[in-house]
Design a protein around this motif. Sequence first.
Motif, short mmCIF file in Angstrom:
data_model
loop_
_atom_site.label_atom_id
_atom_site.label_comp_id
_atom_site.label_asym_id
_atom_site.label_seq_id
_atom_site.Cartn_x
_atom_site.Cartn_y
_atom_site.Cartn_z
N ASP A 399 0.85 -1.19 0.00
CA ASP A 399 0.00 0.00 0.00
C ASP A 399 0.89 1.24 0.00
OD1 ASP A 399 -1.72 2.16 0.62
OD2 ASP A 399 -3.08 0.85 1.73
N HIS A 400 0.85 1.98 -1.11
CA HIS A 400 1.71 3.14 -1.28
C HIS A 400 1.49 4.20 -0.20
CE1 HIS A 400 -1.58 5.32 -3.76
NE2 HIS A 400 -2.07 4.14 -3.42
N ARG A 401 0.24 4.39 0.25
CA ARG A 401 -0.01 5.46 1.22
C ARG A 401 0.46 5.08 2.63
NH1 ARG A 401 -1.97 9.06 -2.09
NH2 ARG A 401 -3.58 8.48 -3.60
N ILE A 402 0.38 3.81 2.97
CA ILE A 402 0.96 3.38 4.25
C ILE A 402 2.47 3.60 4.22
CG2 ILE A 402 1.28 1.45 5.83
CD1 ILE A 402 -1.65 2.44 5.56
N ALA A 403 3.10 3.21 3.11
CA ALA A 403 4.55 3.35 3.00
C ALA A 403 4.98 4.80 3.12
CB ALA A 403 5.02 2.76 1.67
N MET A 404 4.33 5.71 2.39
CA MET A 404 4.73 7.11 2.43
C MET A 404 4.42 7.77 3.77
SD MET A 404 4.02 8.54 -1.46
CE MET A 404 2.46 7.69 -1.78
N SER A 405 3.27 7.44 4.35
CA SER A 405 2.91 8.04 5.63
C SER A 405 3.92 7.69 6.71
CB SER A 405 1.51 7.58 6.05
OG SER A 405 0.54 8.03 5.13
N MET A 406 4.32 6.44 6.79
CA MET A 406 5.24 6.04 7.84
C MET A 406 6.67 6.48 7.53
SD MET A 406 3.27 5.08 10.12
CE MET A 406 4.59 4.72 11.29
N ALA A 407 6.99 6.66 6.25
CA ALA A 407 8.29 7.24 5.92
C ALA A 407 8.36 8.68 6.43
CB ALA A 407 8.51 7.19 4.41
#
Length: 448
Positions: A399-407
Amino acid sequence: MNASLPRPLTLSTDGPLRGRVRVPGDKSISHRALMFGGLAVGETRIEGLLEGEDVLATAAAMRAMGCTIERTGSGEWSVHGVGVGSLLQPESALDMGNSGTSTRLLMGLVASHPIVATFTGDASLSRRPMARVIEPLSLMGADFTAAPGNRLPLTLRGLSPAIPIEYTLPVASAQVKSAVLLAGLNTPGITRVIEPVATRDHSERMLAGFGAEITIEDTPQGRSIAVRGEATLHPQHIVVPGDPSSAAFWMVAATIVPGSDIVIENVGMNPTRAGIVAALSAMGADIARENERDVGGEPVADLHVRNAPLKGIEVPADLTPSMIDEYPALFVAAAFAEGRTVARGAHELRVKESDRIAAMAAALTACGVGIEEYEDGLAITGSGGEPIAGGATIASLIDHRIAMSMAIASLHARGRIEVDDGRPIATSYPDFTDTAEILGARADWSER
């Protein structure tokens, strides 16, 4: 590098974020520009198209059905359409990758054409429900054979002429609304969608710009959108504004990292998409709209964002449709606020690329944030602006948005936060880490 192996990602910074950046073109508008251009007769030119994997899946599908789509320059594309009613039978299955928007909107296009199309997707997309689109399109005469649970792979047999319907959305969904309207383009008579809760209106705006006869009214039942079928669409020059969903990550990053001062240029400010700005501002974020203007019928502004202390709020449920994709970023902002933030009314997050409520609850809990999980959202007890604990590896769940949010969360954490696989980010924001580095952060990609 073995492309099949995960690529863990960590962002870090030793100081404030500074600079001016642009985010990729709006994903919703990019999908629609390709589709509507493919239904127009003549050449549509598109500037600023998002060149992520999801949008490229739409381009490939439209090519497979007879359209000519070419990249003519940096962010510039040419689409030679075939006309409404003239899509061709694809020779093989349409691979949608991870794109739910591509799948649901293209199902609408195909439903009123006399062709058969099979839709496939990756493991994540194949878990996402399609029943909400199948129901109204079946009423219009399309026939479906789907995997158990009305999931992909799915074969659609279109009907032409299809049957015009009046359909009230049972849940707020711009994708379902758009699928029905697109099917209505090649259906005799008037096809009407009634939405009790307003959703993003890019389809209505752009269809009107291409010359479709669109009527919009407020009724006691909700917002009524009608399209007259057997339409003729005329080619357009589309300038795609920056995606507010992508801008949200940098709004949050600049807000939480001490001393930060950034400008995000050319961000789409469509009222049906700007809920994240309203929510963050209500929490105390310092976000100023500058150089406000209209581009291709869409409101646009440069967003000047400075670090500011946040306070927990109860997020108004009526903002949900206008920020549904931005909730993971909002949850990160709440993790740094003073007090408790309650964000509910977002059941739709359970059926995105991942279960984003469960995924973000697990991710933030692993980083030491106090979380209470509800069926329709989260309550988050923030750090009052202090760094969160971090020191965790986060499951991105494709999930791209999980990845970017936690980054982004890792930019203000005491311990390293590693996203287990940053590759899904390419579906919507291929230059994400490049943007981070422009602003002064470091991107650490690991190999496994």
